[in-house]
Design a protein around this motif. Structure first.
Motif, PDB file in Angstrom:
ATOM      1  N   ILE A  61       0.825  -1.285   0.082  1.00 13.72           N
ATOM      2  CA  ILE A  61      -0.109   0.010  -0.096  1.00 13.72           C
ATOM      3  C   ILE A  61       0.986   1.123  -0.031  1.00 13.72           C
ATOM      4  CG2 ILE A  61      -1.787   1.295   1.086  1.00 13.72           C
ATOM      5  CD1 ILE A  61      -2.537  -1.593   0.148  1.00 13.72           C
ATOM      6  N   GLN A  62       0.868   1.985  -1.137  1.00 12.02           N
ATOM      7  CA  GLN A  62       1.812   3.120  -1.238  1.00 12.02           C
ATOM      8  C   GLN A  62       1.029   4.555  -1.593  1.00 12.02           C
ATOM      9  OE1 GLN A  62       4.811   2.023  -4.130  1.00 12.02           O
ATOM     10  NE2 GLN A  62       5.923   0.622  -2.805  1.00 12.02           N
ATOM     11  N   ALA A  63       1.644   5.411  -0.939  1.00 13.64           N
ATOM     12  CA  ALA A  63       0.945   6.711  -0.939  1.00 13.64           C
ATOM     13  C   ALA A  63       1.128   7.310  -2.306  1.00 13.64           C
ATOM     14  CB  ALA A  63       1.489   7.527   0.269  1.00 13.64           C
ATOM     15  N   ALA A  64      -0.048   8.129  -2.585  1.00 10.27           N
ATOM     16  CA  ALA A  64       0.221   8.812  -3.918  1.00 10.27           C
ATOM     17  C   ALA A  64       1.535   9.381  -4.312  1.00 10.27           C
ATOM     18  CB  ALA A  64      -0.955   9.741  -4.269  1.00 10.27           C
ATOM     19  N   PRO A  65       2.063  10.316  -3.373  1.00  9.21           N
ATOM     20  CA  PRO A  65       3.239  10.916  -3.644  1.00  9.21           C
ATOM     21  C   PRO A  65       4.500   9.907  -4.206  1.00  9.21           C
ATOM     22  CG  PRO A  65       2.538  11.684  -1.603  1.00  9.21           C
ATOM     23  CD  PRO A  65       1.770  10.537  -1.925  1.00  9.21           C
ATOM     24  N   GLY A  87       1.790  16.521   8.014  1.00 11.89           N
ATOM     25  CA  GLY A  87       0.442  16.682   8.610  1.00 11.89           C
ATOM     26  C   GLY A  87      -0.660  15.659   7.704  1.00 11.89           C
ATOM     27  N   HIS A  88      -0.383  15.375   6.461  1.00 11.63           N
ATOM     28  CA  HIS A  88      -1.373  14.657   5.884  1.00 11.63           C
ATOM     29  C   HIS A  88      -0.296  13.642   5.177  1.00 11.63           C
ATOM     30  CE1 HIS A  88      -4.921  16.187   7.290  1.00 11.63           C
ATOM     31  NE2 HIS A  88      -4.714  17.411   7.008  1.00 11.63           N
ATOM     32  N   ALA A  89      -0.511  12.213   4.877  1.00 13.85           N
ATOM     33  CA  ALA A  89       0.259  11.193   4.167  1.00 13.85           C
ATOM     34  C   ALA A  89      -0.232  11.212   2.627  1.00 13.85           C
ATOM     35  CB  ALA A  89       0.291  10.276   4.939  1.00 13.85           C
ATOM     36  N   ASN A  90      -1.555  11.596   2.558  1.00  9.82           N
ATOM     37  CA  ASN A  90      -1.976  11.511   1.087  1.00  9.82           C
ATOM     38  C   ASN A  90      -1.830   9.787   0.806  1.00  9.82           C
ATOM     39  OD1 ASN A  90      -3.218  12.142  -1.192  1.00  9.82           O
ATOM     40  ND2 ASN A  90      -1.565  13.033  -2.205  1.00  9.82           N
ATOM     41  N   ALA A  91      -2.178   9.026   1.680  1.00  6.19           N
ATOM     42  CA  ALA A  91      -2.071   7.749   1.528  1.00  6.19           C
ATOM     43  C   ALA A  91      -3.370   7.065   1.594  1.00  6.19           C
ATOM     44  CB  ALA A  91      -1.033   7.107   2.385  1.00  6.19           C
ATOM     45  N   CYS A  92      -3.952   6.206   0.800  1.00  3.71           N
ATOM     46  CA  CYS A  92      -5.196   5.541   0.994  1.00  3.71           C
ATOM     47  C   CYS A  92      -6.306   6.774   0.698  1.00  3.71           C
ATOM     48  CB  CYS A  92      -5.580   4.803   2.303  1.00  3.71           C
ATOM     49  SG  CYS A  92      -4.182   3.684   2.536  1.00  3.71           S
ATOM     50  N   THR A  93      -6.105   7.590  -0.098  1.00  5.36           N
ATOM     51  CA  THR A  93      -6.832   8.595  -0.536  1.00  5.36           C
ATOM     52  C   THR A  93      -7.721   8.443  -1.777  1.00  5.36           C
ATOM     53  OG1 THR A  93      -4.897   9.821  -0.898  1.00  5.36           O
ATOM     54  CG2 THR A  93      -6.000  10.393   1.255  1.00  5.36           C
ATOM     55  N   GLU A 117       7.721  17.051 -14.673  1.00  8.74           N
ATOM     56  CA  GLU A 117       8.582  15.957 -14.717  1.00  8.74           C
ATOM     57  C   GLU A 117       9.833  15.937 -13.998  1.00  8.74           C
ATOM     58  OE1 GLU A 117       9.258  17.409 -18.831  1.00  8.74           O
ATOM     59  OE2 GLU A 117       7.612  17.307 -17.231  1.00  8.74           O
ATOM     60  N   ASP A 118      10.456  17.217 -13.360  1.00  5.93           N
ATOM     61  CA  ASP A 118      11.615  17.291 -12.684  1.00  5.93           C
ATOM     62  C   ASP A 118      11.282  17.539 -11.194  1.00  5.93           C
ATOM     63  OD1 ASP A 118      13.196  16.786 -14.975  1.00  5.93           O
ATOM     64  OD2 ASP A 118      13.205  19.035 -15.529  1.00  5.93           O
ATOM     65  N   ILE A 119       9.963  17.239 -10.795  1.00  9.53           N
ATOM     66  CA  ILE A 119       9.745  17.447  -9.400  1.00  9.53           C
ATOM     67  C   ILE A 119       9.343  16.320  -8.675  1.00  9.53           C
ATOM     68  CG2 ILE A 119       8.152  18.913  -7.778  1.00  9.53           C
ATOM     69  CD1 ILE A 119       7.759  20.851 -10.469  1.00  9.53           C
ATOM     70  N   ALA A 120       9.945  15.990  -7.595  1.00 11.90           N
ATOM     71  CA  ALA A 120       9.656  14.787  -6.421  1.00 11.90           C
ATOM     72  C   ALA A 120       8.658  15.487  -5.825  1.00 11.90           C
ATOM     73  CB  ALA A 120      10.750  14.169  -6.179  1.00 11.90           C
ATOM     74  N   VAL A 121       7.878  14.617  -5.104  1.00 16.08           N
ATOM     75  CA  VAL A 121       6.755  14.865  -4.112  1.00 16.08           C
ATOM     76  C   VAL A 121       6.793  14.059  -3.181  1.00 16.08           C
ATOM     77  CG1 VAL A 121       4.426  15.276  -3.691  1.00 16.08           C
ATOM     78  CG2 VAL A 121       5.379  16.048  -5.967  1.00 16.08           C
ATOM     79  N   ALA A 122       6.640  14.438  -1.802  1.00 14.95           N
ATOM     80  CA  ALA A 122       6.673  13.493  -0.652  1.00 14.95           C
ATOM     81  C   ALA A 122       5.757  14.079   0.374  1.00 14.95           C
ATOM     82  CB  ALA A 122       8.038  13.430  -0.006  1.00 14.95           C
ATOM     83  N   SER A 123       4.989  13.218   1.208  1.00 12.61           N
ATOM     84  CA  SER A 123       4.101  13.471   2.048  1.00 12.61           C
ATOM     85  C   SER A 123       4.226  12.648   3.349  1.00 12.61           C
ATOM     86  CB  SER A 123       2.617  13.322   1.933  1.00 12.61           C
ATOM     87  OG  SER A 123       2.613  14.252   0.299  1.00 12.61           O
ATOM     88  N   THR A 124       3.882  13.335   4.570  1.00  8.21           N
ATOM     89  CA  THR A 124       4.214  12.383   5.735  1.00  8.21           C
ATOM     90  C   THR A 124       3.073  12.864   6.748  1.00  8.21           C
ATOM     91  OG1 THR A 124       5.347  11.656   7.577  1.00  8.21           O
ATOM     92  CG2 THR A 124       5.754  13.956   6.760  1.00  8.21           C
ATOM     93  N   GLY A 125       2.347  12.059   7.551  1.00  5.41           N
ATOM     94  CA  GLY A 125       1.339  12.514   8.372  1.00  5.41           C
ATOM     95  C   GLY A 125       0.243  11.539   8.544  1.00  5.41           C
ATOM     96  N   LEU A 126      -1.192  11.898   8.704  1.00  2.00           N
ATOM     97  CA  LEU A 126      -2.186  11.054   8.976  1.00  2.00           C
ATOM     98  C   LEU A 126      -2.449  10.174   7.526  1.00  2.00           C
ATOM     99  CD1 LEU A 126      -4.292  13.139  10.906  1.00  2.00           C
ATOM    100  CD2 LEU A 126      -3.280  11.232  11.745  1.00  2.00           C
TER     101      LEU A 126
END
Length: 411
Positions: A61-65, A87-93, A117-126
Motif C-alpha cells: 500500500i503506497q501513498a500517492a506521492p 500533517g497528511h500522508a496522502n495515503a489511501c486517499t 517531470e523534474d519535481i519529486a513529491v513527498a508527504s507524511t502524516g495521517l
C-alpha cells in the motif's frame, strides 16, 4: 575490500553543515497552518535538473506521492525540486489523492518555472485524510529557497510529525583533489521498520555522478543503514529516501572504476548511518538508543538480519527499558531470525559485560550491568563463530509513552 573500506572511511570528515552545504542546493520551509504550530511545507531546489536516485517503501500500500516521484525519476533520472508536506500522508486517499499529488507538482512547476517531470513529491502524516489543498497550494507560492543554514533548518522542521528534534548530517571527502560534500536530512519517529518507515530522508551532494551510479550507491547504503533501524515493526506507506547530485565539483565522473569510488560510498554511508541512528534515538517515547553488533555470521546480510531481529524484539526492547540484563531474550531472537547458526557457539555481551560464552552462561555483576543499562546508549554484542559476516542494526526501547503517543495519534 574490508581494509579498503576502512581506509576510505578514515578519509571522511564530519562537518557542521546542512543539505544546502553541497554546492547547487537551496531550501526553505513554511507554516501553512495545516499543522497547528510547526512548519508543514518545504522544498529543496536546484538551479537545474540534477542526477537523482531513490528507494521506496516495500509496503504494497503506497501513498500517492510515491507514484508521482517514481514516475518523475524514471522519466530521465533527474530532479530539480523536491516538495514535502507534513500533517497528511496522502495515503489511501483514492484517485483524488493522486490528483492532489499531481496538482502539487504542477503548482511547483509554475511557481519556479521548471518542468513538472523534474519535481519529486513527498508527504507524511495521517493516513486516509485528504490534503488541505486550500492551504498547501497557496503556500507553495510563499516558498523562497535559499542556500543558507536557515533555509535548511526551515525545511528540516517542515518535514517533522511526532519527531522531537530535526535530524541532519554532513560530511566531506577529497575526490581528485577536490572537496566533495554529502549531506542529509530526515524525519522519523514512529511507524519505523524500514525495508525502507514513517521515515523520509533527503540527501544532497555536489559530486559528479550519474543517475545510475548514484542509484547503485543509494540502494547498497540503504540496505546497511536505513533498512537496519526499527522502532515498532511497522512499515509505512510513505517511506522514501531521495538522493540528489549536482555535479558542481570538478572531478572525474564517479563510478566503480574511479580510484576514489569507495570514499564517496563511505561518505554516503556515514551520512545515512548518522541519520538512521538519529531516527532510532527519536523513536516515539524512547529513552535509549540500542545498537546491536553481530559478528561471526555466515554472511554480512545474515549478520544484519540477526541484528535487526534482536533490536526489533519487543521483549528485548522492554527489557532494555526496564534495565533488565535478560540475555535469554536476545538468544531467543537469534534463534528465530531465520539464519543458519550453531546453537553451541554463541557469545553475547551487554556493553562490555559478557553474559554468554560459547552458549554457556557467564557470571556477571547484576549491579554493574544495571548501572550500564541506565545509560542512554546501549550496545549489544553477538558473536556466532560460524563465519566472517558482520552487521549492525539500531532501535530503541519500548516504553509506556509509546503506547500513550500512538493511542491518541489521530484523536
Amino acid at each position: 575490500m574490508a581494509n579498503a573500506q576502512t581506509v576510505a572511511m578514515q578519509a571522511i570528515e564530519a562537518v557542521n553543515g546542512t543539505i544546502t552545504t553541497p554546492k547547487g542546493f537551496k531550501s526553505d520551509g513554511i507554516h501553512t497552518k495545516v499543522k497547528r504550530k510547526r512548519n508543514d511545507l518545504g522544498v529543496i531546489y536546484c538551479d537545474q535538473p540534477v542526477a537523482a536516485a531513490a528507494v521506496y517503501t516495500l509496503n504494497q500500500i503506497q501513498a500517492a506521492p510515491i507514484a508521482v516521484t517514481k514516475e518523475a525519476i524514471q522519466t530521465n533520472g533527474k530532479i530539480q525540486a523536491v516538495v514535502v508536506n507534513s500533517g497528511h500522508a496522502n495515503a489511501c486517499t483514492g484517485k483524488q489523492g493522486l490528483t492532489d499529488a499531481y496538482e502539487v507538482q504542477e503548482k511547483v512547476a509554475k511557481t519556479f518555472v521548471i518542468q513538472p517531470e523534474d519535481i519529486a513529491v513527498a508527504s507524511t502524516g495521517l493516513i486516509g485524510e485528504r490534503m488541505k489543498m486550500e492551504k498547501i497550494i497557496p503556500g507553495i507560492e510563499k516558498l523562497e529557497p535559499v542556500a543558507t543554514n536557515q533555509g535548511a533548518e526551515q525545511f528540516a522542521q517542515a518535514i517533522l510529525t511526532t519527531d522531537t528534534f530535526t535530524k541532519s548530517a554532513c560530511v566531506q571527502t577529497m575526490i581528485d583533489g577536490e572537496v566533495v560534500t554529502v549531506a542529509g536530512v530526515a524525519k522519523g519517529s514512529g511507524m519505523i521498520h524500514p525495508n525502507m518507515a514513517t521515515m523520509l530522508g533527503f540527501m544532497t551532494t555536489d559530486a559528479n555522478i550519474s543517475h545510475e551510479a548514484l542509484q547503485r550507491v543509494l540502494s547498497n547504503v540503504t540496505d546497511q543503514t536505513y533498512n537496519r533501524i526499527t522502532v515498532d515493526g511497522d512499515t509505512s506507506t510513505n517511506d522514501m529516501v531521495l538522493a540528489l547530485a549536482s555535479a558542481e565539483v570538478d572531478h572525474a565522473e564517479l563510478s566503480e572504476t574511479h580510484p576514489e569510488w569507495l570514499q564517496f560510498v563511505s561518505a554516503m554511508q556515514a551520512v545515512s548511518e548518522s541519520l538512521s541512528k538519529q531516527i532510532a534515538r527519536d523513536g516515539e517515547g524512547a529513552t535509549k538508543l540500542i545498537e546491536v553488533q553481530v559478528s561471526g555470521a555466515p554472511t554480512d546480510a545474515d549478520a544484519g538480519k540477526i541484528a535487526k531481529q534482536i533490536v526489533g524484539s519487543d521483549l528485548v526492547k522492554t527489557a532494555i527499558y526496564g534495565t533488565d540484563a535478560n540475555w535469554g531474550r536476545i538468544i531467543c531472537a537469534i534463534g528465530y531470525a531465520g539464519v543458519t547458526i550453531d546453537p553451541d557457539t554463541i557469545d553475547i555481551a551487554i556493553g562490555s559485560y559478557d553474559t554468554l560464552l560459547n552458549s554457556e552462561p557467564v557470571m556477571f555483576s547484576e549491579e554493574e550491568v544495571l548501572a550500564y543499562l541506565k545509560g542512554e546508549e546501549i550496545t549489544i554484542h553477538v558473536h556466532l563463530h560460524v563465519g566472517e559476516g558482520v552487521g549492525k542494526a539500531w532501535g530503541c526501547d519500548l516504553t509506556y509513552d509509546y503506547v500513550r503517543i500512538n493511542a491518541g495519534y489521530r484523536t
